[in-house]
Scaffold this motif. Structure first.
Motif, mmCIF file in Angstrom:
data_model
loop_
_atom_site.group_PDB
_atom_site.id
_atom_site.type_symbol
_atom_site.label_atom_id
_atom_site.label_comp_id
_atom_site.label_asym_id
_atom_site.label_seq_id
_atom_site.Cartn_x
_atom_site.Cartn_y
_atom_site.Cartn_z
ATOM 1 N N LYS A 182 2.401 -6.481 -9.671
ATOM 2 C CA LYS A 182 3.205 -7.413 -8.878
ATOM 3 C C LYS A 182 2.416 -8.591 -8.321
ATOM 4 C CE LYS A 182 3.339 -4.307 -4.933
ATOM 5 N NZ LYS A 182 4.251 -3.448 -4.181
ATOM 6 N N ASP B 232 0.757 -10.532 -10.114
ATOM 7 C CA ASP B 232 1.003 -11.569 -11.123
ATOM 8 C C ASP B 232 2.499 -11.856 -11.104
ATOM 9 O OD1 ASP B 232 1.679 -12.910 -13.536
ATOM 10 O OD2 ASP B 232 -0.139 -12.141 -14.499
ATOM 11 N N HIS B 233 2.876 -12.967 -10.490
ATOM 12 C CA HIS B 233 4.287 -13.272 -10.273
ATOM 13 C C HIS B 233 5.079 -13.351 -11.572
ATOM 14 C CE1 HIS B 233 3.910 -13.657 -6.002
ATOM 15 N NE2 HIS B 233 2.872 -14.448 -6.152
ATOM 16 N N GLU B 234 4.485 -13.898 -12.620
ATOM 17 C CA GLU B 234 5.200 -13.994 -13.900
ATOM 18 C C GLU B 234 5.546 -12.601 -14.417
ATOM 19 O OE1 GLU B 234 4.704 -15.130 -18.590
ATOM 20 O OE2 GLU B 234 3.061 -15.627 -17.238
ATOM 21 N N TYR C 71 5.640 -9.770 -12.742
ATOM 22 C CA TYR C 71 6.551 -9.090 -11.820
ATOM 23 C C TYR C 71 8.000 -9.507 -12.062
ATOM 24 C CZ TYR C 71 8.880 -7.554 -7.590
ATOM 25 O OH TYR C 71 9.767 -6.966 -6.709
ATOM 26 N N HIS C 72 8.269 -10.807 -12.045
ATOM 27 C CA HIS C 72 9.649 -11.279 -12.140
ATOM 28 C C HIS C 72 10.216 -11.159 -13.550
ATOM 29 C CE1 HIS C 72 9.926 -12.508 -8.003
ATOM 30 N NE2 HIS C 72 8.741 -13.086 -8.118
#
Length: 160
Positions: A29, A31-33, A35-36
Motif C-alpha cells: 500500500k 506504492d499508491h499505483e 494499492y489503487h
C-alpha cells in the motif's frame, strides 16, 4: 452437462484472483499505483464471481455470490508473526514474487475463459458465451497489468 462443474472452478479461480489482488494491494500500500490499481482490478474479478454464481444456477450449481474479501485476521496474524520471527523478505523481491504469482493466476483464469467460450460456442449457449465475452477481456487486462508491472519493476529491483 459439465458446465456446472466448469463454472464452479471458474468461480473459485476468479475468487482466488480477486483475493490475491486485494492481498497485494494491502501488502504494497505504500506504492499508491499498486494499492489503487490492484483494488480496481480486484473489483472486476469480484463482479465475475457474482456473474458466475448467477448463471451457474441454470446449470444446477448453487455458488456463493459474495466474493472473498480482504485477508482475514488469521491470515494477517500469520503474515505479521512470520515477519517478527525473522522472515522479512526485501520489499522489492516480495513485490516481484507477488506480481509473478498474480500474472500466473490471471493467465490461468484467462485460459479458463477461453475454454468456456469455446465450449459455449460449440454448444451454442449464448448466455455462457456472452459471460465469457464480457469477463475475459478484463482478465486479459489484469494479466497484462501484472506482466507490465513485472517488467517495469524487475530491472530496478534486481539490479540495485
Amino acid at each position: 452437462m459439465k458446465f456446472g462443474l466448469v463454472l464452479e472452478e471458474m468461480h473459485r479461480s476468479e475468487n482466488d484472483l480477486a483475493h490475491h489482488l486485494l492481498v497485494i494491494s494491502e501488502r504494497h500500500k505504500v506504492d499508491h499505483e499498486i494499492y489503487h490499481l490492484a483494488r480496481d482490478l480486484a473489483r472486476w474479478s469480484q463482479q465475475h464471481v457474482r456473474d458466475i454464481a448467477d448463471i451457474a444456477k441454470n446449470y444446477g450449481q448453487d455458488l456463493d455470490p459474495e466474493p472473498r474479501g480482504e485477508a482475514g485476521p488469521m491470515e494477517t496474524i500469520r503474515e505479521k508473526g512470520s515477519e517478527m520471527m525473522g522472515r522479512r523478505p526485501e520489499t522489492g523481491m516480495l513485490l516481484l514474487r507477488d506480481l509473478r504469482e498474480l500474472y500466473l493466476k490471471a493467465c490461468g483464469v484467462s485460459a479458463d475463459w477461453e475454454l468456456l467460450a469455446q465450449a459455449a460456442q460449440g454448444m451454442k449457449d449464448k448466455n455462457l458465451l456472452a459471460l465469457a465475452e464480457k469477463c475475459h477481456p478484463q482478465t486479459i487486462r489484469q494479466m497484462k497489468w501484472a506482466n507490465g508491472k513485472l517488467k517495469e519493476s524487475a530491472t530496478q529491483i534486481l539490479v540495485s
